[in-house]
Design an enzyme around this catalytic site. Structure first.
Site, PDB file in Angstrom:
ATOM      1  N   TYR A 179      20.694  16.391  11.809  1.00  0.00           N
ATOM      2  CA  TYR A 179      21.548  15.529  10.978  1.00  0.00           C
ATOM      3  C   TYR A 179      20.747  14.368  10.410  1.00  0.00           C
ATOM      4  O   TYR A 179      20.809  14.096   9.200  1.00  0.00           O
ATOM      5  CB  TYR A 179      22.718  15.006  11.804  1.00  0.00           C
ATOM      6  CG  TYR A 179      23.584  14.037  11.027  1.00  0.00           C
ATOM      7  CD1 TYR A 179      24.478  14.505  10.066  1.00  0.00           C
ATOM      8  CD2 TYR A 179      23.485  12.663  11.224  1.00  0.00           C
ATOM      9  CE1 TYR A 179      25.258  13.627   9.330  1.00  0.00           C
ATOM     10  CE2 TYR A 179      24.260  11.780  10.490  1.00  0.00           C
ATOM     11  CZ  TYR A 179      25.142  12.262   9.548  1.00  0.00           C
ATOM     12  OH  TYR A 179      25.902  11.390   8.820  1.00  0.00           O
ATOM     13  N   LYS A 183      19.903  13.524   6.338  1.00  0.00           N
ATOM     14  CA  LYS A 183      20.350  12.317   5.642  1.00  0.00           C
ATOM     15  C   LYS A 183      19.167  11.476   5.165  1.00  0.00           C
ATOM     16  O   LYS A 183      19.235  10.845   4.100  1.00  0.00           O
ATOM     17  CB  LYS A 183      21.264  11.491   6.546  1.00  0.00           C
ATOM     18  CG  LYS A 183      22.529  12.217   7.001  1.00  0.00           C
ATOM     19  CD  LYS A 183      23.296  12.842   5.851  1.00  0.00           C
ATOM     20  CE  LYS A 183      24.064  11.851   5.019  1.00  0.00           C
ATOM     21  NZ  LYS A 183      24.946  12.497   4.012  1.00  0.00           N
TER      22      LYS A 183
END
Length: 328
Positions: A179, A183
């Site tokens: 994750y 990002k």
């Protein structure tokens, strides 16, 4: 409007006449950003993976904003075929004033998964699909004066770092690493996109001035910004039937975190400000005032997000992974 001015949905300047595309608009941040923009008069395209959930979101927005101009479009950003099909339809629009790259996986799978294209699933969903989508929609963005691309970043870029040397995570998968890396890559892309748009505009302006034999007035160009929502959670978000219906237990647990969380309706504010504030400029990074919550303010991105060498490498690898030639 200055960067320090108070901001909430009632402060959004009129967006009448503008068309804004929001990916992942059927729930969470995407839904509330779409609702706020529709309330300000924009025509909003809800680009979502699940058509029935997209229809539910559109119905909810129309119920809350009776004169809302919203339509739905099927888009699964984890599938490059879906990205191409959606892009072909969106290119028929007369204009695209805003492209909000919001769709994504917030809770990554425990084990490494692959998209239909064989790409690491979290990266494909949170970043690579949006990279390809933006490349394909660039003609519509460039023909719309003052258009903006807003990439959804994350405050996790301040808590975890990565030089993005193993985008597919072939060397080892950990859910939160996946994750965070996705990002960070999205933020790197957002800032690099703006640099490239500026460079292309400067070259075009110089050519125009030379051709006219003097200084030419440059048109308003396409820009790119990055926004992050702080720590925004469902249990502190207003109930919207068919869209956000947290259980009593989730409300209870999430409200225990009230001092350092906010609802997703407020988490959408930095995104909307990046799209709609006339004073916002390309290359800016918007987020909540207190990092995790609060009114939107300008933030300083992480050093990695602004690293030109990393950006050049990630751009090239993104083109290779998606089979996309991103020419500005």
């Amino acid at each position: 409007m200055s960067a320090g001015a108070r901001w909430n949905p009632s402060a959004i300047p009129s967006q009448a006449g503008k068309t804004i595309v929001v990916t992942g608009a059927n729930a969470g941040l995407g839904f509330f950003a779409s609702e706020q923009l529709a309330r300000a008069g924009a025509a909003v395209v809800l680009a979502c993976r699940n058509p029935s959930r997209a229809d539910a979101a559109a119905h909810a927005i129309r119920a809350r904003v009776p004169d809302a101009a919203v339509r739905t479009l099927t888009l699964d950003v984890s599938s490059l075929d879906s990205v191409r099909a959606a892009s072909a339809e969106l290119l028929d629009l007369e204009r695209i004033d805003g492209l909000v790259l919001n769709a994504g996986i917030v809770h990554p799978p425990r084990r490494r998964g692959l998209s239909v294209d064989g790409l690491e699933l979290v990266l494909a969903t949170n970043y690579l699909g949006h990279f390809a989508l933006t490349a394909q929609l660039l003609p519509a963005l460039l023909r719309t004066p003052g258009s903006r691309v807003v990439t959804l970043g994350s405050m996790i870029s301040r808590l975890m770092d990565s030089s993005l040397e193993d985008l597919p995570l072939a060397g080892g998968y950990q859910p939160w690493r996946a994750y965070a890396q996705s990002k960070i890559a999205a933020q790197v892309f957002g800032f690099e996109l703006d640099r490239r748009l500026r460079a292309a505009a400067a070259a075009s302006d110089a050519d125009g001035a030379a051709a006219s034999g003097g200084a030419a007035v440059p048109p308003v160009r396409t820009s790119a910004l990055v926004a992050h929502p702080g720590y925004s959670i469902g249990g502190r978000t207003p109930r919207v039937p068919g869209v956000n219906e947290p259980s009593r237990s989730k409300r209870f647990v999430d409200n225990l975190q009230a001092p350092f969380t906010q609802g997703k309706d407020r988490g959408a504010w930095p995104i909307v400000r990046a799209v709609a504030d006339p004073a916002a400029r390309g290359g800016q990074y918007w987020g909540p005032r207190y990092l995790v919550k609060g009114e939107p303010r300008l933030h300083t991105p992480s050093a990695t997000s602004l690293d030109r060498a990393i950006a050049e490498r990630v751009w090239r690898e993104s083109e290779a992974l998606t089979g996309t030639t991103f020419t500005i």
